[in-house]
Design a protein around this motif. Sequence first.
Motif, PDB file in Angstrom:
ATOM      1  N   ARG A  74       0.858  -1.182   0.000  1.00  0.00           N
ATOM      2  CA  ARG A  74       0.000   0.000   0.000  1.00  0.00           C
ATOM      3  C   ARG A  74       0.895   1.233   0.000  1.00  0.00           C
ATOM      4  NH1 ARG A  74      -2.076  -3.796   2.918  1.00  0.00           N
ATOM      5  NH2 ARG A  74      -4.218  -4.440   2.683  1.00  0.00           N
ATOM      6  N   TYR A  75       0.728   2.076  -0.988  1.00  0.00           N
ATOM      7  CA  TYR A  75       1.506   3.311  -1.110  1.00  0.00           C
ATOM      8  C   TYR A  75       0.740   4.442  -0.444  1.00  0.00           C
ATOM      9  CZ  TYR A  75       3.604   7.434  -3.264  1.00  0.00           C
ATOM     10  OH  TYR A  75       4.193   8.640  -3.475  1.00  0.00           O
ATOM     11  N   ARG A  76       1.482   5.357   0.194  1.00  0.00           N
ATOM     12  CA  ARG A  76       0.834   6.499   0.833  1.00  0.00           C
ATOM     13  C   ARG A  76       1.752   7.709   0.775  1.00  0.00           C
ATOM     14  NH1 ARG A  76      -0.845   6.063   6.999  1.00  0.00           N
ATOM     15  NH2 ARG A  76       1.220   6.925   7.292  1.00  0.00           N
ATOM     16  N   ALA A  77       1.226   8.808   0.256  1.00  0.00           N
ATOM     17  CA  ALA A  77       1.970  10.068   0.264  1.00  0.00           C
ATOM     18  C   ALA A  77       1.866  10.659   1.671  1.00  0.00           C
ATOM     19  CB  ALA A  77       1.391  11.029  -0.760  1.00  0.00           C
ATOM     20  N   GLU A  78       2.989  11.165   2.169  1.00  0.00           N
ATOM     21  CA  GLU A  78       3.033  11.743   3.505  1.00  0.00           C
ATOM     22  C   GLU A  78       3.637  13.142   3.425  1.00  0.00           C
ATOM     23  OE1 GLU A  78       5.433   8.878   5.578  1.00  0.00           O
ATOM     24  OE2 GLU A  78       3.765   7.481   5.802  1.00  0.00           O
ATOM     25  N   ALA A  79       3.494  13.907   4.483  1.00  0.00           N
ATOM     26  CA  ALA A  79       4.019  15.278   4.490  1.00  0.00           C
ATOM     27  C   ALA A  79       5.533  15.299   4.297  1.00  0.00           C
ATOM     28  CB  ALA A  79       3.645  15.962   5.802  1.00  0.00           C
ATOM     29  N   ALA A  80       6.239  14.358   4.903  1.00  0.00           N
ATOM     30  CA  ALA A  80       7.705  14.354   4.827  1.00  0.00           C
ATOM     31  C   ALA A  80       8.234  13.555   3.636  1.00  0.00           C
ATOM     32  CB  ALA A  80       8.285  13.794   6.120  1.00  0.00           C
ATOM     33  N   GLY A  81       7.371  12.870   2.928  1.00  0.00           N
ATOM     34  CA  GLY A  81       7.815  12.042   1.806  1.00  0.00           C
ATOM     35  C   GLY A  81       6.720  11.078   1.390  1.00  0.00           C
ATOM     36  N   SER A  82       7.022   9.806   1.412  1.00  0.00           N
ATOM     37  CA  SER A  82       6.027   8.782   1.078  1.00  0.00           C
ATOM     38  C   SER A  82       6.427   7.475   1.730  1.00  0.00           C
ATOM     39  CB  SER A  82       5.913   8.615  -0.444  1.00  0.00           C
ATOM     40  OG  SER A  82       7.151   8.195  -0.974  1.00  0.00           O
ATOM     41  N   SER A  83       5.500   6.529   1.719  1.00  0.00           N
ATOM     42  CA  SER A  83       5.803   5.218   2.282  1.00  0.00           C
ATOM     43  C   SER A  83       5.039   4.138   1.517  1.00  0.00           C
ATOM     44  CB  SER A  83       5.442   5.159   3.769  1.00  0.00           C
ATOM     45  OG  SER A  83       4.041   5.213   3.928  1.00  0.00           O
ATOM     46  N   ALA A  84       5.571   2.947   1.597  1.00  0.00           N
ATOM     47  CA  ALA A  84       4.906   1.760   1.055  1.00  0.00           C
ATOM     48  C   ALA A  84       4.995   0.703   2.143  1.00  0.00           C
ATOM     49  CB  ALA A  84       5.577   1.284  -0.222  1.00  0.00           C
ATOM     50  N   ALA A  85       3.862   0.155   2.504  1.00  0.00           N
ATOM     51  CA  ALA A  85       3.815  -0.843   3.570  1.00  0.00           C
ATOM     52  C   ALA A  85       3.250  -2.141   3.022  1.00  0.00           C
ATOM     53  CB  ALA A  85       2.969  -0.337   4.730  1.00  0.00           C
ATOM     54  N   PHE A  86       3.873  -3.262   3.422  1.00  0.00           N
ATOM     55  CA  PHE A  86       3.385  -4.572   3.008  1.00  0.00           C
ATOM     56  C   PHE A  86       2.791  -5.270   4.219  1.00  0.00           C
ATOM     57  CE2 PHE A  86       3.575  -9.109   2.517  1.00  0.00           C
ATOM     58  CZ  PHE A  86       3.031  -9.280   1.261  1.00  0.00           C
ATOM     59  N   GLY A  87       1.575  -5.767   4.037  1.00  0.00           N
ATOM     60  CA  GLY A  87       0.912  -6.513   5.097  1.00  0.00           C
ATOM     61  C   GLY A  87      -0.472  -6.912   4.654  1.00  0.00           C
ATOM     62  N   SER A  88      -1.170  -7.625   5.523  1.00  0.00           N
ATOM     63  CA  SER A  88      -2.522  -8.058   5.175  1.00  0.00           C
ATOM     64  C   SER A  88      -3.557  -6.994   5.510  1.00  0.00           C
ATOM     65  CB  SER A  88      -2.861  -9.375   5.881  1.00  0.00           C
ATOM     66  OG  SER A  88      -2.686  -9.234   7.268  1.00  0.00           O
ATOM     67  N   GLY A  89      -3.180  -5.999   6.279  1.00  0.00           N
ATOM     68  CA  GLY A  89      -4.097  -4.904   6.607  1.00  0.00           C
ATOM     69  C   GLY A  89      -3.304  -3.632   6.832  1.00  0.00           C
ATOM     70  N   VAL A  90      -4.005  -2.522   6.991  1.00  0.00           N
ATOM     71  CA  VAL A  90      -3.345  -1.225   7.160  1.00  0.00           C
ATOM     72  C   VAL A  90      -2.548  -1.191   8.455  1.00  0.00           C
ATOM     73  CG1 VAL A  90      -3.757   1.248   7.412  1.00  0.00           C
ATOM     74  CG2 VAL A  90      -5.140  -0.085   5.810  1.00  0.00           C
ATOM     75  N   ALA A  91      -3.076  -1.749   9.515  1.00  0.00           N
ATOM     76  CA  ALA A  91      -2.435  -1.642  10.827  1.00  0.00           C
ATOM     77  C   ALA A  91      -1.334  -2.665  11.068  1.00  0.00           C
ATOM     78  CB  ALA A  91      -3.493  -1.779  11.918  1.00  0.00           C
ATOM     79  N   ASP A  92      -1.247  -3.705  10.267  1.00  0.00           N
ATOM     80  CA  ASP A  92      -0.268  -4.763  10.547  1.00  0.00           C
ATOM     81  C   ASP A  92       0.800  -4.895   9.468  1.00  0.00           C
ATOM     82  OD1 ASP A  92      -1.917  -5.776   8.622  1.00  0.00           O
ATOM     83  OD2 ASP A  92      -1.995  -7.786   9.458  1.00  0.00           O
ATOM     84  N   ALA A  93       1.493  -3.809   9.195  1.00  0.00           N
ATOM     85  CA  ALA A  93       2.557  -3.829   8.187  1.00  0.00           C
ATOM     86  C   ALA A  93       3.713  -4.686   8.679  1.00  0.00           C
ATOM     87  CB  ALA A  93       3.028  -2.418   7.900  1.00  0.00           C
ATOM     88  N   GLN A  94       4.134  -5.616   7.844  1.00  0.00           N
ATOM     89  CA  GLN A  94       5.273  -6.476   8.174  1.00  0.00           C
ATOM     90  C   GLN A  94       6.583  -5.880   7.674  1.00  0.00           C
ATOM     91  OE1 GLN A  94       4.595 -10.533   6.916  1.00  0.00           O
ATOM     92  NE2 GLN A  94       2.403 -10.252   7.137  1.00  0.00           N
ATOM     93  N   LEU A  95       6.466  -5.080   6.601  1.00  0.00           N
ATOM     94  CA  LEU A  95       7.640  -4.456   6.000  1.00  0.00           C
ATOM     95  C   LEU A  95       7.224  -3.071   5.520  1.00  0.00           C
ATOM     96  CD1 LEU A  95      10.617  -5.177   5.242  1.00  0.00           C
ATOM     97  CD2 LEU A  95       9.760  -5.778   2.991  1.00  0.00           C
ATOM     98  N   THR A  96       8.036  -2.051   5.853  1.00  0.00           N
ATOM     99  CA  THR A  96       7.697  -0.681   5.451  1.00  0.00           C
ATOM    100  C   THR A  96       8.917  -0.023   4.830  1.00  0.00           C
ATOM    101  OG1 THR A  96       6.131  -0.507   7.290  1.00  0.00           O
ATOM    102  CG2 THR A  96       6.791   1.539   6.233  1.00  0.00           C
ATOM    103  N   LEU A  97       8.714   0.582   3.685  1.00  0.00           N
ATOM    104  CA  LEU A  97       9.744   1.359   2.996  1.00  0.00           C
ATOM    105  C   LEU A  97       9.278   2.805   3.064  1.00  0.00           C
ATOM    106  CD1 LEU A  97      12.313   0.659   1.304  1.00  0.00           C
ATOM    107  CD2 LEU A  97      10.891   0.922  -0.705  1.00  0.00           C
ATOM    108  N   ARG A  98      10.129   3.693   3.595  1.00  0.00           N
ATOM    109  CA  ARG A  98       9.704   5.083   3.797  1.00  0.00           C
ATOM    110  C   ARG A  98      10.770   6.035   3.276  1.00  0.00           C
ATOM    111  NH1 ARG A  98       7.354   4.755   8.478  1.00  0.00           N
ATOM    112  NH2 ARG A  98       5.327   5.243   7.643  1.00  0.00           N
ATOM    113  N   CYS A  99      10.314   7.104   2.616  1.00  0.00           N
ATOM    114  CA  CYS A  99      11.193   8.146   2.100  1.00  0.00           C
ATOM    115  C   CYS A  99      11.120   9.352   3.020  1.00  0.00           C
ATOM    116  CB  CYS A  99      10.752   8.554   0.693  1.00  0.00           C
ATOM    117  SG  CYS A  99      11.442  10.133   0.147  1.00  0.00           S
ATOM    118  N   ASP A 100      12.290   9.857   3.440  1.00  0.00           N
ATOM    119  CA  ASP A 100      12.374  11.121   4.171  1.00  0.00           C
ATOM    120  C   ASP A 100      13.030  12.102   3.210  1.00  0.00           C
ATOM    121  OD1 ASP A 100      12.653  13.236   5.878  1.00  0.00           O
ATOM    122  OD2 ASP A 100      14.098  12.245   7.206  1.00  0.00           O
ATOM    123  N   ARG A 101      12.213  12.940   2.589  1.00  0.00           N
ATOM    124  CA  ARG A 101      12.703  13.854   1.553  1.00  0.00           C
ATOM    125  C   ARG A 101      13.732  14.843   2.092  1.00  0.00           C
ATOM    126  NH1 ARG A 101       7.512  15.502  -0.599  1.00  0.00           N
ATOM    127  NH2 ARG A 101       6.894  13.556  -1.521  1.00  0.00           N
TER     128      ARG A 101
END
Length: 193
Positions: free
Chosen positions: A70-97
């Motif tokens: 799941r990709y999400r634009a954030e104020a400081a950058g963006s993130s992509a989280a892998f998991g079966s639901g929004v709250a239980d991300a097993q792996l997260t890739l995040r950009c700090d611009r």
Amino acid sequence: MRILPSFTALAPFLILLGSCVGPAAQRPVAQPAPAPARPAPAAPAPVPQAQPSPVAKEWQYRPVAPGSWRYRAEAAGSSAAFGSGVADAQLTLRCDRASRRVSLARAGGMAGAGAGTGQGALIVRTSYGAASWPATVSAGAAGQLVAFRAASDTGLDQLAYSRGKIAVEAAGQPMLIVPAWAEISRVIEDCRG
């Protein structure tokens, strides 16, 4: 006077006449009678059920974990989280611009940290090979082991362009195999752009 052609004068015509005759009729050759049908072989005795073969040890041949990116634009950058639901991300890739860094966080990383040091490593496997990324236990998110890379790091390109799958390992945790989807590339490009 009798005019009878002589035999010698007719000989060449007789030879030509003989060559005009077609081939002799051939008799049909009798085909052997078909062999009688053999009875079907007896069914083999039932074999006891064998134990299932062990799972392939190569990570490329193992199934991916259930879930999706799941990709999400954030104020400081963006993130992509892998998991079966929004709250239980097993792996997260995040950009700090602001710092032009990309973080990779693996849930359950506390077991991968050294005793009381908060240090560990994430082994990241792609179709390009394996790399050890130094990581620390995140103070903000309990139980996450986080590795940081500069946005220009070629290891991130290996994540983005891995063929089909990515595996992430942390000491004391089972290997996490996730699909290499476009969300990964998006976060990396957000940090580079």
